[in-house]
Design an enzyme around this catalytic site. Structure first.
Site, mmCIF file in Angstrom:
data_model
loop_
_atom_site.group_PDB
_atom_site.id
_atom_site.type_symbol
_atom_site.label_atom_id
_atom_site.label_comp_id
_atom_site.label_asym_id
_atom_site.label_seq_id
_atom_site.Cartn_x
_atom_site.Cartn_y
_atom_site.Cartn_z
ATOM 1 N N SER A 159 0.414 50.745 210.495
ATOM 2 C CA SER A 159 0.165 49.450 210.411
ATOM 3 C C SER A 159 0.220 49.036 212.136
ATOM 4 C CB SER A 159 1.342 48.767 209.970
ATOM 5 O OG SER A 159 1.170 47.481 209.462
ATOM 6 N N LYS A 211 4.681 20.282 205.528
ATOM 7 C CA LYS A 211 5.636 20.376 206.605
ATOM 8 C C LYS A 211 6.796 21.192 205.985
ATOM 9 C CE LYS A 211 7.265 19.734 210.608
ATOM 10 N NZ LYS A 211 6.819 20.242 211.995
#
Length: 291
Positions: A159, A211
């Site tokens: 990764s 939000k």
């Protein structure tokens, strides 16, 4: 919550790390983060015991490393080990982690050190945070040609660690070492039921419909999941395109690996590494090219 800074680095943020290692980190910190259950995407329950995954590997990952880099016969050996994080504040791996900030400083210092003729990235890492990774990768890639840069895997680069390795001129992997896991993952933790069961009600007062997306106190909505998935896809494509550029192979071939991992020769056949070689032989090969 205590250790809130750790939670912010683990959850609701993209990380380029092998899923098994992500589970290990979560298992190690479960008690401190107040996690009582871990459910995988396939619905199975993960163990909250480090020993169930690692034995003594977790302790081994925290071994001390030399400060900065070592100059061995004109080669700056830079350690890249353990979980990779954006800011660690040290030049050396510490407590099982390596910081991109320290790697950048070590690399640039070695690049400008007249006593250093080549740079060896000694890598053994499952990956880590996306934040800061690709800027470091670009810095290494753009330095190609100034001094030889070699990635020597000891034992694996997965990764984010593979992203770093791919920026080198050459990659050597031992026959039992691995490359790949070219993908991005994000974990969302849902504490809403636990809070409700304990008699705690959390009310969010927000400006903006999105939000509160991703907050652990509420379930993840379909809309929020789609938005996060889009971000993960964007970062995954950045990863694919970066590796394709660095290794000189087609992006479609990189994408086709589907974030799989490949031992030794399999990685070489896919173009993810240049040769199967133990670390000491790889270092000798690098030295021979300097003389």
């Amino acid at each position: 919550m205590r250790f809130a800074h750790l939670a912010q680095r683990l959850f609701n943020t993209p990380i380029a790390i092998r899923p098994e290692k992500a589970e290990v980190v979560m298992a190690a910190l479960a008690d401190r983060l107040g996690i009582s259950k871990m459910i995988r995407v396939d619905g199975t329950e993960g163990a909250l015991s480090v020993g169930a995954y690692l034995g003594d590997e977790y302790a081994r990952a925290g071994r001390d490393q030399p400060e900065g880099y070592s100059n061995v016969a004109g080669v700056a050996v830079i350690q890249v080990s353990g979980t990779l994080v954006q800011k660690l504040g040290t030049l050396e791996p510490y407590s099982g982690m390596t910081g991109y900030d320290g790697l950048r400083q070590n690399f640039l210092t070695a690049l400008n050190d007249p006593d250093v003729k080549a740079i060896a990235l000694q890598i053994d890492s499952p990956g880590g945070e996306v934040a800061g990774c690709f800027d470091l990768v670009d810095t290494i890639f753009e330095a190609r040609g100034e001094k030889p840069i070699t990635a020597i895997l000891d034992e694996s680069a997965y990764s984010a660690a593979y992203a770093i390795a791919s920026a080198a001129d050459e990659i050597y992997v031992p026959r039992t070492g691995g490359t790949g896991s070219i993908g991005v993952i994000s974990m969302h933790v849902d504490w809403s039921k636990a809070l409700t069961d304990s008699g705690v009600k959390v009310t969010f007062i927000t400006y903006g419909d999105r939000k509160a997306d991703g907050h652990a106190e509420i379930p993840l909505s379909d809309e929020a999941h789609a938005n996060f998935k889009a971000d993960i896809t964007t970062m995954g494509e950045l990863f694919v395109e970066t590796v394709a550029r660095n290794r000189g192979i087609a992006a479609s071939a990189v994408r086709a690996t589907q974030a799989g991992t490949f031992l030794g020769e399999r990685g070489v056949k896919l173009g993810l590494a240049d040769a199967v070689m133990p670390p000491d032989a790889a270092f000798q090969t690098l030295l021979s090219k300097l003389h």
